[in-house]
Design a protein around this motif. Structure first.
Motif, PDB file in Angstrom:
ATOM      1  N   ARG A 145       0.899  -1.167   0.000  1.00 44.79           N
ATOM      2  CA  ARG A 145       0.000   0.000   0.000  1.00 44.79           C
ATOM      3  C   ARG A 145       0.925   1.201   0.000  1.00 44.79           C
ATOM      4  O   ARG A 145       1.819   1.283   0.836  1.00 44.79           O
ATOM      5  CB  ARG A 145      -0.881   0.015   1.250  1.00 44.79           C
ATOM      6  CG  ARG A 145      -1.950  -1.035   1.238  1.00 44.79           C
ATOM      7  CD  ARG A 145      -2.746  -0.995   2.555  1.00 44.79           C
ATOM      8  NE  ARG A 145      -3.401  -2.261   2.797  1.00 44.79           N
ATOM      9  CZ  ARG A 145      -2.844  -3.326   3.352  1.00 44.79           C
ATOM     10  NH1 ARG A 145      -1.602  -3.294   3.748  1.00 44.79           N
ATOM     11  NH2 ARG A 145      -3.520  -4.440   3.519  1.00 44.79           N
ATOM     12  N   SER A 203       1.478   5.573  -0.593  1.00 38.80           N
ATOM     13  CA  SER A 203       0.935   6.921  -0.719  1.00 38.80           C
ATOM     14  C   SER A 203       1.381   7.459  -2.074  1.00 38.80           C
ATOM     15  O   SER A 203       2.570   7.516  -2.371  1.00 38.80           O
ATOM     16  CB  SER A 203       1.461   7.808   0.410  1.00 38.80           C
ATOM     17  OG  SER A 203       0.913   9.094   0.291  1.00 38.80           O
ATOM     18  N   ARG A 237       0.815  10.670  -4.864  1.00 40.49           N
ATOM     19  CA  ARG A 237       0.301  12.019  -5.052  1.00 40.49           C
ATOM     20  C   ARG A 237      -0.314  12.100  -6.447  1.00 40.49           C
ATOM     21  O   ARG A 237       0.344  11.818  -7.442  1.00 40.49           O
ATOM     22  CB  ARG A 237       1.423  13.034  -4.885  1.00 40.49           C
ATOM     23  CG  ARG A 237       0.924  14.447  -4.782  1.00 40.49           C
ATOM     24  CD  ARG A 237       1.945  15.392  -4.204  1.00 40.49           C
ATOM     25  NE  ARG A 237       2.492  14.999  -2.910  1.00 40.49           N
ATOM     26  CZ  ARG A 237       1.883  15.175  -1.742  1.00 40.49           C
ATOM     27  NH1 ARG A 237       0.687  15.704  -1.698  1.00 40.49           N
ATOM     28  NH2 ARG A 237       2.463  14.808  -0.619  1.00 40.49           N
ATOM     29  N   SER A 238      -1.588  12.462  -6.508  1.00 32.32           N
ATOM     30  CA  SER A 238      -2.293  12.553  -7.782  1.00 32.32           C
ATOM     31  C   SER A 238      -1.894  13.824  -8.526  1.00 32.32           C
ATOM     32  O   SER A 238      -1.191  14.681  -7.986  1.00 32.32           O
ATOM     33  CB  SER A 238      -3.805  12.555  -7.541  1.00 32.32           C
ATOM     34  OG  SER A 238      -4.190  13.789  -6.955  1.00 32.32           O
ATOM     35  N   ALA A 265      -3.146  15.829  -4.361  1.00 33.02           N
ATOM     36  CA  ALA A 265      -3.654  15.144  -3.164  1.00 33.02           C
ATOM     37  C   ALA A 265      -2.979  13.781  -3.015  1.00 33.02           C
ATOM     38  O   ALA A 265      -2.826  13.044  -3.985  1.00 33.02           O
ATOM     39  CB  ALA A 265      -5.166  14.967  -3.261  1.00 33.02           C
ATOM     40  N   ALA A 266      -2.575  13.453  -1.791  1.00 32.79           N
ATOM     41  CA  ALA A 266      -1.976  12.145  -1.511  1.00 32.79           C
ATOM     42  C   ALA A 266      -3.083  11.141  -1.215  1.00 32.79           C
ATOM     43  O   ALA A 266      -4.072  11.465  -0.566  1.00 32.79           O
ATOM     44  CB  ALA A 266      -1.020  12.241  -0.335  1.00 32.79           C
ATOM     45  N   GLN A 267      -2.905   9.935  -1.721  1.00 32.41           N
ATOM     46  CA  GLN A 267      -3.899   8.874  -1.540  1.00 32.41           C
ATOM     47  C   GLN A 267      -3.147   7.568  -1.279  1.00 32.41           C
ATOM     48  O   GLN A 267      -2.174   7.259  -1.976  1.00 32.41           O
ATOM     49  CB  GLN A 267      -4.739   8.764  -2.821  1.00 32.41           C
ATOM     50  CG  GLN A 267      -5.791   7.690  -2.797  1.00 32.41           C
ATOM     51  CD  GLN A 267      -6.474   7.541  -4.153  1.00 32.41           C
ATOM     52  OE1 GLN A 267      -5.833   7.514  -5.192  1.00 32.41           O
ATOM     53  NE2 GLN A 267      -7.779   7.421  -4.118  1.00 32.41           N
ATOM     54  N   LEU A 268      -3.599   6.810  -0.281  1.00 30.62           N
ATOM     55  CA  LEU A 268      -3.025   5.498  -0.002  1.00 30.62           C
ATOM     56  C   LEU A 268      -3.681   4.494  -0.941  1.00 30.62           C
ATOM     57  O   LEU A 268      -4.899   4.314  -0.894  1.00 30.62           O
ATOM     58  CB  LEU A 268      -3.241   5.102   1.463  1.00 30.62           C
ATOM     59  CG  LEU A 268      -2.477   3.872   1.922  1.00 30.62           C
ATOM     60  CD1 LEU A 268      -0.972   4.094   1.836  1.00 30.62           C
ATOM     61  CD2 LEU A 268      -2.871   3.520   3.355  1.00 30.62           C
ATOM     62  N   ARG A 269      -2.889   3.864  -1.804  1.00 28.92           N
ATOM     63  CA  ARG A 269      -3.428   2.962  -2.827  1.00 28.92           C
ATOM     64  C   ARG A 269      -2.871   1.557  -2.667  1.00 28.92           C
ATOM     65  O   ARG A 269      -1.694   1.377  -2.368  1.00 28.92           O
ATOM     66  CB  ARG A 269      -3.057   3.453  -4.231  1.00 28.92           C
ATOM     67  CG  ARG A 269      -3.629   4.783  -4.603  1.00 28.92           C
ATOM     68  CD  ARG A 269      -3.203   5.126  -6.006  1.00 28.92           C
ATOM     69  NE  ARG A 269      -3.636   6.454  -6.383  1.00 28.92           N
ATOM     70  CZ  ARG A 269      -3.300   7.042  -7.523  1.00 28.92           C
ATOM     71  NH1 ARG A 269      -2.518   6.412  -8.392  1.00 28.92           N
ATOM     72  NH2 ARG A 269      -3.735   8.255  -7.790  1.00 28.92           N
ATOM     73  N   THR A 322      -0.803   0.610  -9.290  1.00 25.83           N
ATOM     74  CA  THR A 322      -1.632   1.055  -8.179  1.00 25.83           C
ATOM     75  C   THR A 322      -3.078   1.003  -8.651  1.00 25.83           C
ATOM     76  O   THR A 322      -3.368   1.187  -9.835  1.00 25.83           O
ATOM     77  CB  THR A 322      -1.269   2.488  -7.723  1.00 25.83           C
ATOM     78  OG1 THR A 322      -1.558   3.416  -8.760  1.00 25.83           O
ATOM     79  CG2 THR A 322       0.196   2.577  -7.323  1.00 25.83           C
ATOM     80  N   THR A 372      -6.840   2.562  -8.314  1.00 31.31           N
ATOM     81  CA  THR A 372      -7.529   3.775  -7.886  1.00 31.31           C
ATOM     82  C   THR A 372      -8.724   4.031  -8.794  1.00 31.31           C
ATOM     83  O   THR A 372      -8.756   3.565  -9.937  1.00 31.31           O
ATOM     84  CB  THR A 372      -6.572   4.991  -7.908  1.00 31.31           C
ATOM     85  OG1 THR A 372      -7.230   6.122  -7.355  1.00 31.31           O
ATOM     86  CG2 THR A 372      -6.086   5.312  -9.302  1.00 31.31           C
TER      87      THR A 372
END
Length: 153
Positions: free
Chosen positions: A76, A78, A80-81, A85-89, A108, A110
Motif C-alpha cells: 500500500r 501513498s 500524489r495525484s 492530493a496524496a492517496q493510499l493505494r 496502483t 484507484t
C-alpha cells in the motif's frame, strides 16, 4: 547500444493475468508509477496471502462492461495525484503486453472514473524498453487508430 522501440503517447495494452485483453493507456512519463482504474476494491485472505479483488471498466465511457480481477496485494503506497492530493493505494504486480513484449509491472489501483484514461503507464514500466514519441498515438497497434479516432475525448 540497444535500440528502443517507439510508442505513442497513448497505446492499447493488455493485462492478461487480470483477463483484460485490451485497455487504452496513456503513456505518462511524468508519473513514476502506473495506475489502473479500479472500483469495488476489497482485500481478503487466501492461503495465508493478502489478496485484493477489484472491478474494472476497461473502456472509456462504457460502464456496462465490467471485469472482476484478483491479485496478490504487494503493498500500500501513498501516491500524489495530478491534483496534488496524496492517496493510499493498493499495489499489485501483473504482466503487461505491448508491442510484442511481455513484462511484469507494479500497478496502483484507484478510481479513475473522472479521468480520460482507464490506465496510466508510468515511466518505471517503460524504462529501458520504449522511446515515447509524444506527437503520435498507437504506434505499436496502428489498427486501433482508425477505430478510436471517431470517438475520442
Amino acid at each position: 547500444m540497444t535500440t528502443l522501440s517507439p510508442i505513442g503517447w497513448r497505446e492499447y495494452i493488455a493485462l492478461p493475468e487480470l483477463n483484460i485483453p485490451e485497455i487504452k493507456a496513456k503513456i505518462d512519463t511524468g508519473a513514476r508509477s502506473s495506475a489502473l482504474h479500479a472500483f469495488a476494491i476489497a482485500e481478503f485472505e487466501r492461503d495465508g496471502q493478502t489478496m485484493v479483488r477489484f472491478s474494472v471498466h476497461p473502456y472509456q465511457r462504457d460502464s456496462d462492461r465490467v471485469i472482476i480481477a484478483e491479485a496478490i496485494l504487494c503493498d500500500r503506497r501513498s501516491v500524489r495525484s495530478s491534483s496534488g492530493a496524496a492517496q493510499l493505494r493498493p499495489v499489485i504486480q501483473t504482466i503487461v503486453e505491448l508491442g510484442g513484449q511481455r513484462w511484469a509491472i507494479e500497478l496502483t489501483l484507484t478510481n479513475r472514473d473522472e479521468m480520460g484514461f482507464r490506465m496510466l503507464l508510468g515511466r518505471e514500466a517503460i524504462r529501458q524498453r520504449f522511446l515515447v514519441d509524444a506527437g503520435n498515438s498507437y504506434i505499436q497497434n496502428p489498427q486501433q487508430q482508425i477505430q478510436t479516432d471517431f470517438n475520442e475525448e
